[in-house]
Design a protein around this motif. Structure first.
Motif, short mmCIF file in Angstrom:
data_model
loop_
_atom_site.label_atom_id
_atom_site.label_comp_id
_atom_site.label_asym_id
_atom_site.label_seq_id
_atom_site.Cartn_x
_atom_site.Cartn_y
_atom_site.Cartn_z
N THR A 197 5.25 -3.99 -9.12
CA THR A 197 5.40 -3.93 -7.67
C THR A 197 4.16 -3.35 -7.03
N LEU A 198 3.71 -4.00 -5.97
CA LEU A 198 2.64 -3.47 -5.13
C LEU A 198 3.27 -2.95 -3.85
N GLY A 199 2.88 -1.77 -3.46
CA GLY A 199 3.33 -1.23 -2.18
C GLY A 199 2.39 -1.71 -1.09
N GLY A 200 2.90 -1.82 0.10
CA GLY A 200 2.09 -2.19 1.25
C GLY A 200 2.47 -1.34 2.44
N LEU A 201 1.48 -0.82 3.14
CA LEU A 201 1.70 -0.04 4.36
C LEU A 201 0.89 -0.68 5.47
N PHE A 202 1.58 -1.27 6.43
CA PHE A 202 0.90 -1.98 7.52
C PHE A 202 1.48 -1.58 8.86
N PRO A 203 0.63 -1.51 9.90
CA PRO A 203 1.12 -1.17 11.24
C PRO A 203 1.71 -2.41 11.93
N VAL A 204 2.90 -2.83 11.49
CA VAL A 204 3.53 -4.02 12.05
C VAL A 204 3.94 -3.79 13.49
N HIS A 205 4.35 -2.57 13.81
CA HIS A 205 4.69 -2.21 15.18
C HIS A 205 3.67 -1.21 15.71
N LEU A 249 6.09 -1.67 3.79
CA LEU A 249 6.67 -0.79 4.78
C LEU A 249 5.83 -0.78 6.05
N ASP A 250 6.49 -0.59 7.16
CA ASP A 250 5.85 -0.54 8.47
C ASP A 250 5.48 0.90 8.78
N THR A 251 4.23 1.14 9.15
CA THR A 251 3.79 2.49 9.51
C THR A 251 4.01 2.79 10.98
N CYS A 252 4.28 1.77 11.78
CA CYS A 252 4.46 1.91 13.23
C CYS A 252 3.27 2.62 13.88
N SER A 253 2.10 2.45 13.28
CA SER A 253 0.85 3.01 13.82
C SER A 253 0.95 4.52 14.06
N ARG A 254 1.72 5.19 13.24
CA ARG A 254 1.93 6.63 13.39
C ARG A 254 1.82 7.27 12.01
N ASP A 255 0.89 8.21 11.85
CA ASP A 255 0.64 8.77 10.52
C ASP A 255 1.85 9.51 9.95
N THR A 256 2.57 10.25 10.78
CA THR A 256 3.73 10.98 10.26
C THR A 256 4.84 10.03 9.82
N TYR A 257 5.04 8.95 10.56
CA TYR A 257 6.05 7.96 10.19
C TYR A 257 5.62 7.24 8.91
N ALA A 258 4.34 6.95 8.79
CA ALA A 258 3.82 6.29 7.58
C ALA A 258 4.05 7.16 6.35
N LEU A 259 3.83 8.46 6.50
CA LEU A 259 4.04 9.37 5.38
C LEU A 259 5.53 9.41 4.99
N ARG A 275 8.37 -0.41 -10.88
CA ARG A 275 7.05 -0.13 -11.47
C ARG A 275 5.99 -0.35 -10.40
N LEU A 276 5.83 0.64 -9.54
CA LEU A 276 4.86 0.58 -8.46
C LEU A 276 3.48 0.85 -9.04
N VAL A 277 2.62 -0.17 -9.03
CA VAL A 277 1.32 -0.04 -9.67
C VAL A 277 0.19 0.26 -8.69
N GLY A 278 0.45 0.17 -7.40
CA GLY A 278 -0.58 0.46 -6.43
C GLY A 278 -0.03 0.28 -5.03
N VAL A 279 -0.78 0.80 -4.06
CA VAL A 279 -0.39 0.69 -2.67
C VAL A 279 -1.57 0.12 -1.88
N VAL A 317 -0.95 9.50 1.85
CA VAL A 317 -0.09 8.76 0.92
C VAL A 317 -0.59 8.93 -0.51
N ALA A 318 -1.89 8.85 -0.71
CA ALA A 318 -2.45 9.02 -2.05
C ALA A 318 -2.15 10.40 -2.61
N LYS A 319 -2.25 11.43 -1.78
CA LYS A 319 -1.98 12.79 -2.25
C LYS A 319 -0.52 12.97 -2.63
N VAL A 320 0.40 12.43 -1.81
CA VAL A 320 1.82 12.55 -2.11
C VAL A 320 2.15 11.79 -3.38
N ARG A 321 1.65 10.58 -3.49
CA ARG A 321 1.96 9.75 -4.65
C ARG A 321 1.40 10.37 -5.93
#
Length: 134
Positions: A11-19, A67-77, A110-114, A126-130
């Motif tokens: 699985t690849l993770g994706g974080l995009f500002p869809v909103h 996942l949608d970050t909604c263009s907000r760093d706290t929401y993305a985290l 099996r998340l192999v990357g984001v 995100v990298a620090k948390v992961r």
């Protein structure tokens, strides 16, 4: 609530500002076509191409959790923490079914990357948390 899930061996993770960022008290605003939807579509297209060519990853398929970050760093985290939650055992232990048998759970993802996010500040968080859970 703002997620896409595609099954795969890896699985690849994706974080995009869809909103766009929402008004005060609301995390998400209107849809961002160019910087959000287009990036999401590009990832889905790339996965389709890789999975459609048996020479690229023989005997493996790539899945995604986007996942949608909604263009907000706290929401993305907050969204990115769901990547970590998939690695942890369920809350309250394994539990049991009404007939006393053990519940059947899907294997851990099996998340192999984001891929993403669009802002470096979000990617660094995100990298620090992961990194704490890998």
């Amino acid at each position: 609530p703002h997620a896409i899930r595609l099954e795969g061996d890896l699985t690849l993770g994706g974080l995009f500002p869809v909103h766009a960022r929402g008004p005060a008290g609301v995390p998400c605003g209107p849809v961002k076509k160019e910087k959000g939807i287009h990036r999401l579509e590009a990832m889905l297209y790339a996965l389709d191409r890789v999975n459609g060519d048996p020479r690229v990853l023989p005997h493996l398929t790539l899945g995604a959790r986007i996942l949608d970050t909604c263009s907000r760093d706290t929401y993305a985290l907050e969204q990115a923490l769901s990547f970590v939650r998939s690695l942890l055992p369920p809350e309250g232990g394994e539990g049991s079914c009404p007939d006393g048998s053990a519940p059947r759970r899907p294997p851990p993802e099996r998340l192999v990357g984001v891929i993403g996010a669009s802002a470096s500040s979000v990617s660094i968080m995100v990298a620090k948390v992961r990194q704490l859970f890998v």
